[in-house]
Scaffold this motif. Structure first.
Motif, PDB file in Angstrom:
ATOM      1  N   MET A  87      13.890   6.267   9.923  1.00  0.00           N
ATOM      2  CA  MET A  87      12.911   6.070  11.123  1.00  0.00           C
ATOM      3  C   MET A  87      11.424   6.377  10.857  1.00  0.00           C
ATOM      4  SD  MET A  87      12.896   7.914  14.841  1.00  0.00           S
ATOM      5  CE  MET A  87      14.285   6.966  15.494  1.00  0.00           C
ATOM      6  N   GLY A  88      11.417   7.665  10.120  1.00  0.00           N
ATOM      7  CA  GLY A  88      10.027   8.201   9.677  1.00  0.00           C
ATOM      8  C   GLY A  88       9.553   7.534   8.745  1.00  0.00           C
ATOM      9  N   SER A  89      10.173   6.710   7.785  1.00  0.00           N
ATOM     10  CA  SER A  89       9.578   5.619   6.685  1.00  0.00           C
ATOM     11  C   SER A  89       9.042   4.713   7.433  1.00  0.00           C
ATOM     12  CB  SER A  89      10.744   5.305   5.962  1.00  0.00           C
ATOM     13  OG  SER A  89      10.293   4.313   5.071  1.00  0.00           O
ATOM     14  N   LYS A  90       9.401   3.966   8.620  1.00  0.00           N
ATOM     15  CA  LYS A  90       9.052   2.853   9.106  1.00  0.00           C
ATOM     16  C   LYS A  90       7.699   3.383   9.971  1.00  0.00           C
ATOM     17  CE  LYS A  90      13.307   0.305   9.514  1.00  0.00           C
ATOM     18  NZ  LYS A  90      12.784  -0.495   8.419  1.00  0.00           N
ATOM     19  N   LEU A  91       7.825   4.462  10.594  1.00  0.00           N
ATOM     20  CA  LEU A  91       6.583   5.173  11.248  1.00  0.00           C
ATOM     21  C   LEU A  91       5.455   5.318  10.680  1.00  0.00           C
ATOM     22  CD1 LEU A  91       5.610   5.806  14.119  1.00  0.00           C
ATOM     23  CD2 LEU A  91       6.394   8.072  13.734  1.00  0.00           C
ATOM     24  N   LEU A  92       5.848   5.715   9.265  1.00  0.00           N
ATOM     25  CA  LEU A  92       4.591   6.123   8.160  1.00  0.00           C
ATOM     26  C   LEU A  92       4.096   5.063   7.715  1.00  0.00           C
ATOM     27  CD1 LEU A  92       2.902   8.111   6.918  1.00  0.00           C
ATOM     28  CD2 LEU A  92       4.829   8.369   5.212  1.00  0.00           C
ATOM     29  N   SER A  93       4.951   3.816   7.556  1.00  0.00           N
ATOM     30  CA  SER A  93       4.357   2.736   6.986  1.00  0.00           C
ATOM     31  C   SER A  93       3.478   1.803   7.982  1.00  0.00           C
ATOM     32  CB  SER A  93       5.558   1.834   6.509  1.00  0.00           C
ATOM     33  OG  SER A  93       5.395   0.410   6.196  1.00  0.00           O
ATOM     34  N   LEU A  94       3.877   1.881   9.089  1.00  0.00           N
ATOM     35  CA  LEU A  94       3.126   1.248  10.188  1.00  0.00           C
ATOM     36  C   LEU A  94       1.728   1.966  10.413  1.00  0.00           C
ATOM     37  CD1 LEU A  94       2.549  -0.722  12.378  1.00  0.00           C
ATOM     38  CD2 LEU A  94       3.747   0.837  14.095  1.00  0.00           C
ATOM     39  N   PHE A  95       1.595   3.518  10.514  1.00  0.00           N
ATOM     40  CA  PHE A  95       0.466   4.218  10.608  1.00  0.00           C
ATOM     41  C   PHE A  95      -0.336   4.048   9.504  1.00  0.00           C
ATOM     42  CE2 PHE A  95      -2.355   7.881   9.998  1.00  0.00           C
ATOM     43  CZ  PHE A  95      -2.635   8.280  11.251  1.00  0.00           C
ATOM     44  N   ALA A  96       0.137   4.031   8.278  1.00  0.00           N
ATOM     45  CA  ALA A  96      -0.480   3.916   6.895  1.00  0.00           C
ATOM     46  C   ALA A  96      -1.173   2.339   6.831  1.00  0.00           C
ATOM     47  CB  ALA A  96       0.507   4.165   5.778  1.00  0.00           C
ATOM     48  N   ALA A  97      -0.474   1.394   7.193  1.00  0.00           N
ATOM     49  CA  ALA A  97      -1.237  -0.011   7.326  1.00  0.00           C
ATOM     50  C   ALA A  97      -2.420   0.210   8.398  1.00  0.00           C
ATOM     51  CB  ALA A  97      -0.002  -0.887   7.967  1.00  0.00           C
ATOM     52  N   LYS A  98      -2.181   1.017   9.516  1.00  0.00           N
ATOM     53  CA  LYS A  98      -3.328   0.856  10.488  1.00  0.00           C
ATOM     54  C   LYS A  98      -4.503   1.664   9.933  1.00  0.00           C
ATOM     55  CE  LYS A  98      -0.711   2.272  14.052  1.00  0.00           C
ATOM     56  NZ  LYS A  98      -0.522   2.579  15.412  1.00  0.00           N
ATOM     57  N   HIS A  99      -4.123   2.564   9.418  1.00  0.00           N
ATOM     58  CA  HIS A  99      -5.062   3.409   8.736  1.00  0.00           C
ATOM     59  C   HIS A  99      -6.015   2.806   7.604  1.00  0.00           C
ATOM     60  CE1 HIS A  99      -6.975   7.349   7.387  1.00  0.00           C
ATOM     61  NE2 HIS A  99      -6.855   6.790   6.273  1.00  0.00           N
ATOM     62  N   ALA A 100      -5.138   1.928   6.836  1.00  0.00           N
ATOM     63  CA  ALA A 100      -5.967   1.402   5.893  1.00  0.00           C
ATOM     64  C   ALA A 100      -6.960   0.118   6.178  1.00  0.00           C
ATOM     65  CB  ALA A 100      -4.734   0.653   4.779  1.00  0.00           C
ATOM     66  N   ILE A 101      -6.447  -0.548   7.177  1.00  0.00           N
ATOM     67  CA  ILE A 101      -7.367  -1.954   7.829  1.00  0.00           C
ATOM     68  C   ILE A 101      -8.488  -1.159   8.745  1.00  0.00           C
ATOM     69  CG2 ILE A 101      -5.263  -3.226   7.763  1.00  0.00           C
ATOM     70  CD1 ILE A 101      -5.135  -3.068  10.753  1.00  0.00           C
ATOM     71  N   ASN A 102      -8.448  -0.107   8.969  1.00  0.00           N
ATOM     72  CA  ASN A 102      -9.694   0.563   9.790  1.00  0.00           C
ATOM     73  C   ASN A 102     -10.622   1.007   8.765  1.00  0.00           C
ATOM     74  OD1 ASN A 102      -9.102   0.086  12.486  1.00  0.00           O
ATOM     75  ND2 ASN A 102      -7.245   1.339  12.327  1.00  0.00           N
ATOM     76  N   LYS A 103     -10.284   0.917   7.684  1.00  0.00           N
ATOM     77  CA  LYS A 103     -11.494   1.585   6.575  1.00  0.00           C
ATOM     78  C   LYS A 103     -12.596   0.662   6.594  1.00  0.00           C
ATOM     79  CE  LYS A 103      -9.416   5.139   4.723  1.00  0.00           C
ATOM     80  NZ  LYS A 103     -10.074   6.482   4.756  1.00  0.00           N
ATOM     81  N   PRO A 104     -13.810   1.046   6.338  1.00  0.00           N
ATOM     82  CA  PRO A 104     -15.123  -0.093   6.212  1.00  0.00           C
ATOM     83  C   PRO A 104     -14.498  -1.277   5.290  1.00  0.00           C
ATOM     84  CG  PRO A 104     -15.642   2.284   5.866  1.00  0.00           C
ATOM     85  CD  PRO A 104     -13.981   2.222   5.749  1.00  0.00           C
ATOM     86  N   THR A 105     -14.829  -2.444   5.938  1.00  0.00           N
ATOM     87  CA  THR A 105     -14.639  -3.679   5.254  1.00  0.00           C
ATOM     88  C   THR A 105     -15.422  -3.991   4.065  1.00  0.00           C
ATOM     89  OG1 THR A 105     -14.156  -4.735   7.452  1.00  0.00           O
ATOM     90  CG2 THR A 105     -14.572  -6.533   5.623  1.00  0.00           C
ATOM     91  N   GLU A 106     -14.764  -4.167   2.991  1.00  0.00           N
ATOM     92  CA  GLU A 106     -15.521  -4.727   1.634  1.00  0.00           C
ATOM     93  C   GLU A 106     -16.132  -5.993   1.820  1.00  0.00           C
ATOM     94  OE1 GLU A 106     -12.095  -4.355  -1.009  1.00  0.00           O
ATOM     95  OE2 GLU A 106     -11.851  -2.243  -0.680  1.00  0.00           O
ATOM     96  N   LYS A 107     -17.087  -6.045   1.071  1.00  0.00           N
ATOM     97  CA  LYS A 107     -17.944  -7.272   1.091  1.00  0.00           C
ATOM     98  C   LYS A 107     -17.059  -8.432   0.679  1.00  0.00           C
ATOM     99  CE  LYS A 107     -22.577  -5.221   0.632  1.00  0.00           C
ATOM    100  NZ  LYS A 107     -23.688  -5.096  -0.246  1.00  0.00           N
ATOM    101  N   ASP A 108     -16.164  -8.428  -0.289  1.00  0.00           N
ATOM    102  CA  ASP A 108     -15.559  -9.498  -0.830  1.00  0.00           C
ATOM    103  C   ASP A 108     -14.004  -9.570  -0.363  1.00  0.00           C
ATOM    104  OD1 ASP A 108     -14.660  -7.113  -1.965  1.00  0.00           O
ATOM    105  OD2 ASP A 108     -14.333  -7.744  -3.838  1.00  0.00           O
ATOM    106  N   LYS A 110     -11.116 -10.975   1.455  1.00  0.00           N
ATOM    107  CA  LYS A 110     -10.979 -12.268   1.817  1.00  0.00           C
ATOM    108  C   LYS A 110     -10.381 -12.650   3.152  1.00  0.00           C
ATOM    109  CE  LYS A 110     -10.053 -13.618  -3.097  1.00  0.00           C
ATOM    110  NZ  LYS A 110      -9.033 -13.735  -4.144  1.00  0.00           N
ATOM    111  N   LEU A 111      -9.591 -11.613   3.749  1.00  0.00           N
ATOM    112  CA  LEU A 111      -9.154 -11.763   5.291  1.00  0.00           C
ATOM    113  C   LEU A 111      -9.569 -10.696   6.076  1.00  0.00           C
ATOM    114  CD1 LEU A 111      -7.138 -13.148   6.842  1.00  0.00           C
ATOM    115  CD2 LEU A 111      -5.094 -11.947   5.769  1.00  0.00           C
ATOM    116  N   VAL A 112     -10.265 -11.066   6.917  1.00  0.00           N
ATOM    117  CA  VAL A 112     -10.991 -10.200   7.899  1.00  0.00           C
ATOM    118  C   VAL A 112     -10.742 -10.621   9.329  1.00  0.00           C
ATOM    119  CG1 VAL A 112     -12.994  -8.743   8.671  1.00  0.00           C
ATOM    120  CG2 VAL A 112     -12.554  -9.142   6.332  1.00  0.00           C
ATOM    121  N   ILE A 113     -10.074  -9.785  10.195  1.00  0.00           N
ATOM    122  CA  ILE A 113      -9.761 -10.482  11.554  1.00  0.00           C
ATOM    123  C   ILE A 113     -10.117  -9.393  12.515  1.00  0.00           C
ATOM    124  CG2 ILE A 113      -7.934 -11.025  13.115  1.00  0.00           C
ATOM    125  CD1 ILE A 113      -6.356 -12.022  10.834  1.00  0.00           C
ATOM    126  N   ASN A 114     -11.188  -9.764  13.500  1.00  0.00           N
ATOM    127  CA  ASN A 114     -11.690  -8.801  14.300  1.00  0.00           C
ATOM    128  C   ASN A 114     -12.222  -7.464  13.736  1.00  0.00           C
ATOM    129  OD1 ASN A 114     -12.526  -7.989  17.043  1.00  0.00           O
ATOM    130  ND2 ASN A 114     -10.315  -6.979  17.462  1.00  0.00           N
TER     131      ASN A 114
END
Length: 234
Positions: free
Chosen positions: A110-131, A133-137
C-alpha cells in the motif's frame, strides 16, 4: 479337589497377586531426559534452540518494547502516531522467524503505491522545461520517464533514506550473509520495504491526505537529494 482345598488355593493365589502388585509399585523406576538446545552456528548432531529464530543477527530479541520501536515512534511524532504493535510489524520482514510473527508486506504494498503516486504528482508540478515534449495543462508529463522521476520512489532511494535517517536501526529480518555490504546483504531491500510499510501504516490510521502530508513533510526532500546523488553516480 475339595471345597476346603479350593478355598485355600484361591486365598493363596490372591496373596501372591497382592505381593506381586506391591513389588511392582515399590520397584517402579521413572526416567527423565535432558535435551540440550544449541545456540549459535549450526552444529551437526545438535538440536538448535527454536527461540533463537526470534533473535535478529544483531542479537536483538523480537518483542514489543520501547527499545525496539522507539526509532519509529520518534520519527512519526505525535502527529502521525500509530499503535505500538503496528510499529513492531513495520520493522518485521517476512523472512524473520519463518514468517510466524506479523510482518510488513501488505502495508509495504500500500505504501509503495501511495509514494509512487505522490512522487509522480510531485515531479510533474516542477517548472516545465523548455524542451518538454508532453505538457498538459502546464504539467510536464515528459519528466515521468526520466531516471530521476523513476528513482524518486524506487528501492534504492527509499532504502538509503531509511538508513541515513536511522529508520532501519532495528529491524527483524534474516540475511543469508549479514556481513556483506548494505546492498549485497539484502538490507537495502528490507529497509526500502520497511519505509513503504511506514507510509502504508500512516495511511491506514490517518487517511490518504494525512499520509501525503507525512510524505511531503518528512520524506520527499530527503528522497530528492538521495535520488539526485544516485542518478549522478549512474
Amino acid at each position: 479337589m475339595s471345597i476346603r482345598q479350593t478355598t485355600h488355593y484361591a486365598k493363596r493365589s490372591m496373596a501372591l497377586l497382592n505381593q506381586l502388585r506391591f513389588f511392582q509399585r515399590s520397584t517402579s523406576v521413572s526416567f527423565t531426559r535432558s535435551i540440550y538446545l544449541h545456540r549459535g552456528p549450526r552444529v551437526e548432531g545438535l538440536k538448535k534452540d527454536p527461540q533463537e529464530v526470534f533473535i535478529n543477527h544483531n542479537g536483538i530479541e523480537y518483542e514489543l518494547n520501547q527499545n525496539n520501536i522507539q526509532h519509529i515512534k520518534s520519527y512519526l511524532g505525535d502527529k502521525f502516531q500509530i499503535p505500538d504493535e503496528i510499529a513492531l510489524q513495520i520493522i518485521t520482514h517476512k523472512s524473520f522467524g519463518n514468517g510466524i510473527k506479523p510482518y510488513n508486506e501488505k502495508l509495504a504494498t500500500m505504501g509503495s503505491k501511495l509514494l509512487s503516486l505522490f512522487a509522480a504528482k510531485h515531479a510533474i508540478n516542477k517548472p516545465t522545461e523548455k524542451d518538454a515534449k508532453l505538457v498538459i495543462n502546464g504539467k510536464n508529463l515528459s519528466i515521468l520517464g526520466s531516471p530521476k522521476a523513476k528513482e524518486l520512489h524506487g528501492r534504492k532511494s527509499t532504502g538509503y533514506f531509511a538508513k541515513l535517517n536511522g529508520l532501519n536501526k532495528t529491524m527483524f529480518w534474516k540475511s543469508r550473509n549479514p556481513t556483506l555490504n548494505f546492498e549485497s546483504s539484502g538490507e537495502l531491500k528490507v529497509s526500502s520495504q520497511m519505509l513503504y510499510s511506514l507510509i502504508g501504516a500512516v495511511n491506514i490510521y490517518h487517511g490518504k491526505a494525512k499520509a501525503e502530508e507525512f510524505i511531503n513533510d518528512n520524506l520527499i526532500k530527503g528522497l530528492e537529494e538521495i535520488t539526485d546523488e544516485l542518478v549522478h553516480r549512474g
